[in-house]
Design a protein around this motif. Structure first.
Motif, short mmCIF file in Angstrom:
data_model
loop_
_atom_site.label_atom_id
_atom_site.label_comp_id
_atom_site.label_asym_id
_atom_site.label_seq_id
_atom_site.Cartn_x
_atom_site.Cartn_y
_atom_site.Cartn_z
N MET A 1 0.72 -0.92 -0.02
CA MET A 1 -0.01 0.13 -0.31
C MET A 1 0.68 1.24 -0.04
N THR A 2 -0.10 1.61 -1.09
CA THR A 2 1.45 3.78 -1.04
C THR A 2 0.67 4.79 0.62
N GLN A 3 2.18 5.07 1.06
CA GLN A 3 1.27 5.65 2.31
C GLN A 3 1.83 6.87 1.56
N LEU A 4 0.45 7.62 2.68
CA LEU A 4 0.28 8.61 1.90
C LEU A 4 0.89 10.00 2.71
N PRO A 5 0.90 11.33 2.49
CA PRO A 5 1.03 11.60 3.10
C PRO A 5 0.65 12.15 4.50
N PRO A 6 0.52 12.96 5.26
CA PRO A 6 0.00 13.21 6.44
C PRO A 6 -1.38 13.89 6.35
N ALA A 7 -2.32 13.57 6.75
CA ALA A 7 -3.24 14.42 6.19
C ALA A 7 -3.07 16.36 6.73
N ALA A 8 -2.77 16.36 7.53
CA ALA A 8 -3.49 17.54 8.49
C ALA A 8 -2.36 17.95 7.93
N GLU A 9 -1.14 18.19 7.39
CA GLU A 9 -0.22 18.29 6.60
C GLU A 9 -0.73 19.08 5.29
N LEU A 10 -1.17 17.59 4.60
CA LEU A 10 -1.64 18.37 3.02
C LEU A 10 -2.95 19.94 3.20
N ARG A 11 -3.27 19.45 4.19
CA ARG A 11 -4.60 20.50 4.23
C ARG A 11 -3.93 22.01 4.53
N ARG A 12 -3.40 21.79 5.64
CA ARG A 12 -2.64 23.47 5.37
C ARG A 12 -2.81 24.74 5.10
N SER A 13 -3.53 25.41 5.26
CA SER A 13 -3.59 26.80 4.27
C SER A 13 -2.89 27.79 4.80
N GLN A 32 2.65 24.94 -2.75
CA GLN A 32 1.82 24.44 -3.78
C GLN A 32 2.22 23.03 -3.87
N ALA A 33 3.65 22.46 -4.39
CA ALA A 33 4.38 21.69 -4.39
C ALA A 33 4.70 21.09 -3.28
N GLU A 34 4.86 21.95 -2.57
CA GLU A 34 5.30 21.54 -0.99
C GLU A 34 3.71 20.67 -0.21
N GLY A 35 2.50 21.04 -0.70
CA GLY A 35 1.58 20.06 -0.41
C GLY A 35 0.57 20.74 0.45
N TYR A 36 1.13 22.27 0.02
CA TYR A 36 0.23 23.68 1.13
C TYR A 36 -0.76 24.07 0.13
N ALA A 37 -2.25 24.06 0.38
CA ALA A 37 -3.09 25.73 -0.02
C ALA A 37 -2.50 26.80 0.05
N ILE A 125 6.99 27.34 11.34
CA ILE A 125 5.38 27.77 12.33
C ILE A 125 4.83 26.98 13.11
N LEU A 126 3.92 26.26 11.52
CA LEU A 126 3.04 25.35 11.44
C LEU A 126 2.95 24.76 12.11
N ARG A 127 4.70 23.81 12.16
CA ARG A 127 4.61 22.28 13.46
C ARG A 127 4.86 22.81 14.93
N ARG A 128 4.49 24.17 15.47
CA ARG A 128 4.80 25.12 16.57
C ARG A 128 3.07 24.94 16.87
N ALA A 129 2.12 26.25 15.46
CA ALA A 129 0.81 25.66 15.83
C ALA A 129 0.44 24.51 16.17
N ALA A 130 -1.31 24.92 16.73
CA ALA A 130 -1.48 23.74 17.41
C ALA A 130 -2.07 22.68 16.20
N PRO A 131 -2.35 21.39 16.73
CA PRO A 131 -2.27 20.26 15.11
C PRO A 131 -3.82 20.53 15.07
N VAL A 132 -4.63 20.70 13.28
CA VAL A 132 -5.78 20.65 13.08
C VAL A 132 -6.10 19.25 12.80
N SER A 133 -7.93 19.41 13.76
CA SER A 133 -8.50 18.99 13.64
C SER A 133 -8.89 17.59 12.51
N GLU A 134 -8.56 16.54 12.42
CA GLU A 134 -9.80 15.60 11.09
C GLU A 134 -10.93 15.60 10.69
#
Length: 251
Positions: A1-13, A32-37, A125-134
């Motif tokens: 199975m292909t491992q997907l990047p962390p969903a929380a990281e991909l959704r960071r805007s 966007q190339a790093e997975g951010y919106a 900075i995003l790693r220091r911020a509170a994690p986003v909910s799933e």
């Protein structure tokens, strides 16, 4: 199975606010190339309502913009929001850097800058911020379960800090802090009476070898004191030992 990047990281805007459309396009593509919106705005007035009504996870502001510059945008935004903000400043304009930090910017980068540096600052900075909910899973996407234990409450005299919820109170009165301010205060409060040098506070607030200079920490300390003195004019728990650093007194 292909491992997907962390969903929380991909959704960071990330919102980009700059009157230079070339910079907006270049940074948007890199992020966007790093997975951010990304969301882009070419002036402060257009950005203010959008950032207030639908906040991203982080914003990058240019300072020099027509109509509403980055300073005024941040000043208005800070009236209601602790959104992490990185300022883009002129190369040698220390006044811009100090004024931006005093208003509550989390970081600044001087132009011209490398995309690699900006990406490093954004990730830190995003790693220091509170994690986003799933969100609830859809289709065949597996549910993401947060099995990390909640960080313990930190209580020092009248100070209470809840790292899991990014909440701070002083004598039961809430104090709104940015991510950087929270981490600097937490580093001080963890060991009351122990002097922390500027380098130690930088390491606590800016991990991953992201370089910042001394005046950045000093500006955040000044803003921390101002915020606490709004709820307690006699606040003096953050002490300065000139030439050595800062300490927290919980007595």
């Amino acid at each position: 199975m292909t491992q997907l990047p962390p969903a929380a990281e991909l959704r960071r805007s990330i919102a980009l606010v700059d009157d230079d459309r070339n910079i907006l396009a270049t940074l948007s593509i890199a992020l966007q190339a790093e997975g951010y919106a990304t969301r882009v705005y070419s002036d402060g007035e257009a950005a203010l309502k959008a950032l207030t009504d639908n906040p991203p996870d982080l914003a990058v502001f240019d300072i020099k913009m027509p109509r509403m510059d980055g300073m005024e945008l941040l000043r208005r935004l800070r009236a209601t929001s602790d959104l992490p903000v990185i300022f883009l400043t002129s190369k040698d304009d220390e006044e811009d850097e100090e004024a931006g930090l005093a208003l509550g910017a989390d970081d600044y980068i001087a132009k011209p800058f490398s995309q690699r540096l900006l990406l490093a600052r954004v990730r830190a900075i995003l790693r220091r911020a509170a994690p986003v909910s799933e969100p609830a899973p859809t289709g065949d996407q597996p549910a993401v379960v947060d099995d990390q234990p909640a960080a313990p409450m930190l209580e020092r005299g009248r100070l209470q800090m809840d790292p899991s919820r990014h909440r701070v109170t002083w004598g039961s009165r809430p104090v709104s802090l940015t991510v950087t301010e929270f981490l600097i205060l937490e580093a001080l409060a963890q060991r009351p009476g122990v002097i922390k040098s500027r380098n130690q506070l930088m390491d606590a607030a800016y991990p991953d070898d992201v370089f910042v200079d001394d005046r950045t920490v000093d500006s955040h300390i000044k803003r921390l004191r101002r915020k606490f003195r709004v709820v307690d004019p006699e606040f003096g728990a953050i002490e300065t030992l000139y030439g050595a650093g800062y300490s927290f007194a919980d007595g």
